[in-house]
Design an enzyme around this catalytic site. Structure first.
Site, mmCIF file in Angstrom:
data_model
loop_
_atom_site.group_PDB
_atom_site.id
_atom_site.type_symbol
_atom_site.label_atom_id
_atom_site.label_comp_id
_atom_site.label_asym_id
_atom_site.label_seq_id
_atom_site.Cartn_x
_atom_site.Cartn_y
_atom_site.Cartn_z
ATOM 1 N N HIS A 36 0.844 -1.217 0.000
ATOM 2 C CA HIS A 36 0.000 0.000 0.000
ATOM 3 C C HIS A 36 0.872 1.258 0.000
ATOM 4 O O HIS A 36 0.685 2.164 0.800
ATOM 5 C CB HIS A 36 -0.951 -0.008 1.201
ATOM 6 C CG HIS A 36 -1.911 -1.156 1.207
ATOM 7 N ND1 HIS A 36 -2.917 -1.286 0.268
ATOM 8 C CD2 HIS A 36 -2.001 -2.244 2.021
ATOM 9 C CE1 HIS A 36 -3.603 -2.401 0.519
ATOM 10 N NE2 HIS A 36 -3.059 -3.007 1.563
ATOM 11 N N ASP A 210 -6.301 2.033 4.386
ATOM 12 C CA ASP A 210 -4.903 1.697 4.087
ATOM 13 C C ASP A 210 -4.472 2.177 2.699
ATOM 14 O O ASP A 210 -3.312 2.059 2.325
ATOM 15 C CB ASP A 210 -4.611 0.191 4.269
ATOM 16 C CG ASP A 210 -5.554 -0.703 3.502
ATOM 17 O OD1 ASP A 210 -6.337 -0.165 2.687
ATOM 18 O OD2 ASP A 210 -5.514 -1.922 3.701
#
Length: 310
Positions: A36, A210
């Site tokens: 991420h 996220d």
């Protein structure tokens, strides 16, 4: 941990490396995990400096554009979002004091789900099963047609745009953020000023946190301290929701990642990514270069086509 990093050619993790691990990562070492990158610039710079090979679960993509290594965690997080949302709607936890499914003679809670992908579909399934009045929103009309076909009668589909979101916010009790742009930052569909449209005790669960979150006022929280309140709206923004159910999550994720891990181990990352186009799409950072466009664009950094490193 120092010994493991010292001898390993490939590190398989679940979450991205944390700061104490940065200095342990060697040049050319393959890291196969969720990164991420687009939501955390310091991690991106750390991996560029270490010249690691970063193959991200969340961008491994099949020919039909599905994300096989994101799906298991999206399924868990989507189902959990309703479970957690229902809990935080309780009055002792500062919610509106509403039972999600209602009871005979009393209307159920209204649930609005932003995004009709894997997270949104699983959230809608659980919310509908609990008896809530569910609205699922997406920008893809074809997806909405599919959802309209397969979902039970207490799920409505609605085109996602600013006007429609603003129209629905004042009447809904639980909002689920389930938007994903693979490898890139999530767009803010609910902005700070929109919180004033919601009733006190409304709960928002931003599963996209996220990737930066699709609700502007969301910031990552932990399982130890999962919620905070802004403008009387309860925000649940745990960045690693499946971590609360690690037994289920571990089995679900390993079912999906193991075939790829074996291919990487047997062939080495270069041959594996050349032979398998799905793995190739997982490459984000290689040898100090960003090879995934969404990450480069998130921080206005130089992008290098992935073919140049294979």
């Amino acid at each position: 941990i120092e010994e493991v990093y010292g001898i390993a050619d490939m590190i398989i993790k679940v979450k991205e490396p944390i700061e104490p691990e940065y200095s342990l990562i060697k040049e050319g070492q393959l890291l196969f995990t969720y990164f991420h990158f687009a939501s955390y610039e310091p991690l991106t710079h750390a991996m560029l400096e270490r010249k690691a090979v970063c193959l991200a679960y969340e961008t491994v993509t099949k020919a039909d554009r599905s994300l096989p290594l994101l799906v298991p965690m999206s399924e868990v997080a989507g189902r959990m979002a309703i479970q957690e949302g229902a809990k935080y709607l309780e009055k002792p936890l500062k919610g509106r004091g509403i039972l999600l499914g209602g009871v005979p003679g009393v209307r159920p809670a209204k649930v609005m789900i932003l995004g009709g992908g894997v997270v949104g579909t699983n959230a809608a399934k659980i919310a509908a099963g609990m008896g809530a009045d569910v609205t699922i929103m997406d920008t893809n009309l074809q997806r909405l047609r599919y959802l309209d076909d397969v979902m039970p009668a207490n799920v409505d589909t609605f085109m996602s745009n600013k006007y429609n979101i603003r129209e629905l916010l004042p009447t809904h009790d639980l909002i689920i953020g389930a938007v994903l742009i693979p490898g890139a930052k999530a767009p803010h569909l609910i902005t700070r000023d929109m919180l004033k449209l919601m009733r006190p005790g409304t709960v928002v669960v931003d599963v996209a946190v996220d990737q930066g979150g699709c609700i502007e006022t969301c910031k990552p929280t932990t399982h130890e301290d999962p919620t905070y309140i802004i403008d009387d709206v309860v925000h649940y923004c745990v960045a690693n929701m499946p971590g609360a159910v690690p037994y289920t999550s571990t089995l679900a994720l390993t079912n999906a990642t193991l075939p790829y891990a074996i291919e990487l181990a047997n062939k080495g990352w270069k041959k594996a990514c050349t032979d398998n186009l799905e793995l190739k799409t997982g490459l984000n950072v290689v040898d100090g270069k960003i090879v995934f466009k969404g990450v480069a664009e998130a921080f206005d950094l130089e992008y290098v086509p992935v073919e140049t490193v294979l």
